[in-house]
Design a protein around this motif. Structure first.
Motif, PDB file in Angstrom:
ATOM      1  N   GLU A  82       0.832  -1.197   0.000  1.00  0.00           N
ATOM      2  CA  GLU A  82       0.000   0.000   0.000  1.00  0.00           C
ATOM      3  C   GLU A  82       0.874   1.259   0.000  1.00  0.00           C
ATOM      4  N   GLY A  83       1.914   1.260   0.822  1.00  0.00           N
ATOM      5  CA  GLY A  83       2.827   2.401   0.885  1.00  0.00           C
ATOM      6  C   GLY A  83       3.572   2.619  -0.419  1.00  0.00           C
TER       7      GLY A  83
ATOM      8  N   ALA B  98       3.467   5.844  -2.874  1.00  0.00           N
ATOM      9  CA  ALA B  98       4.694   6.541  -3.272  1.00  0.00           C
ATOM     10  C   ALA B  98       4.837   6.646  -4.787  1.00  0.00           C
ATOM     11  N   THR B  99       4.369   5.630  -5.497  1.00  0.00           N
ATOM     12  CA  THR B  99       4.521   5.613  -6.954  1.00  0.00           C
ATOM     13  C   THR B  99       3.266   6.074  -7.680  1.00  0.00           C
ATOM     14  N   GLY B 100       2.189   6.291  -6.930  1.00  0.00           N
ATOM     15  CA  GLY B 100       0.935   6.699  -7.558  1.00  0.00           C
ATOM     16  C   GLY B 100       0.194   5.545  -8.213  1.00  0.00           C
TER      17      GLY B 100
ATOM     18  N   GLU C 292      -2.490   3.100  -8.075  1.00  0.00           N
ATOM     19  CA  GLU C 292      -3.726   2.866  -7.322  1.00  0.00           C
ATOM     20  C   GLU C 292      -4.035   1.387  -7.144  1.00  0.00           C
ATOM     21  N   GLN C 293      -3.625   0.568  -8.102  1.00  0.00           N
ATOM     22  CA  GLN C 293      -3.885  -0.869  -7.996  1.00  0.00           C
ATOM     23  C   GLN C 293      -3.102  -1.452  -6.817  1.00  0.00           C
ATOM     24  N   TRP C 294      -1.844  -1.085  -6.678  1.00  0.00           N
ATOM     25  CA  TRP C 294      -1.045  -1.581  -5.550  1.00  0.00           C
ATOM     26  C   TRP C 294      -1.600  -1.074  -4.228  1.00  0.00           C
ATOM     27  N   GLN C 295      -2.080   0.163  -4.220  1.00  0.00           N
ATOM     28  CA  GLN C 295      -2.682   0.701  -3.001  1.00  0.00           C
ATOM     29  C   GLN C 295      -3.882  -0.147  -2.595  1.00  0.00           C
ATOM     30  N   ALA C 296      -4.739  -0.434  -3.543  1.00  0.00           N
ATOM     31  CA  ALA C 296      -5.948  -1.220  -3.266  1.00  0.00           C
ATOM     32  C   ALA C 296      -5.593  -2.645  -2.844  1.00  0.00           C
ATOM     33  N   GLU C 297      -4.652  -3.266  -3.550  1.00  0.00           N
ATOM     34  CA  GLU C 297      -4.248  -4.632  -3.211  1.00  0.00           C
ATOM     35  C   GLU C 297      -3.633  -4.670  -1.809  1.00  0.00           C
ATOM     36  N   GLY C 298      -2.800  -3.694  -1.504  1.00  0.00           N
ATOM     37  CA  GLY C 298      -2.173  -3.640  -0.186  1.00  0.00           C
ATOM     38  C   GLY C 298      -3.192  -3.469   0.919  1.00  0.00           C
TER      39      GLY C 298
END
Length: 62
Positions: free
Chosen positions: A20-21, A25-27, A29-35
């Protein structure tokens, strides 16, 4: 087996928090949601382990 589950859940929570972090940091959104999903799932599993421990505790009256 319960201790293995607890460790695995803690690891997955940390992994989700990291993902998520990194997504923030990279913008990405998919990683944010998965995290966030991984983190929440792990916390729910940890809560389930606590409930299970409460019912299988050696301290409960007989």
């Amino acid at each position: 087996m319960t201790e293995d589950n607890k460790a695995k859940n803690k690891f997955n929570e940390a992994k989700g928090k990291g993902k998520e972090g990194l997504g923030k940091a990279t913008g990405n959104e998919q990683w944010q949601a998965e995290g966030k999903t991984e983190k929440t799932s792990s916390k729910l599993k940890q809560a389930g382990e606590k409930v299970k421990d409460a019912f299988t505790s050696d301290d409960k009256p007989r």
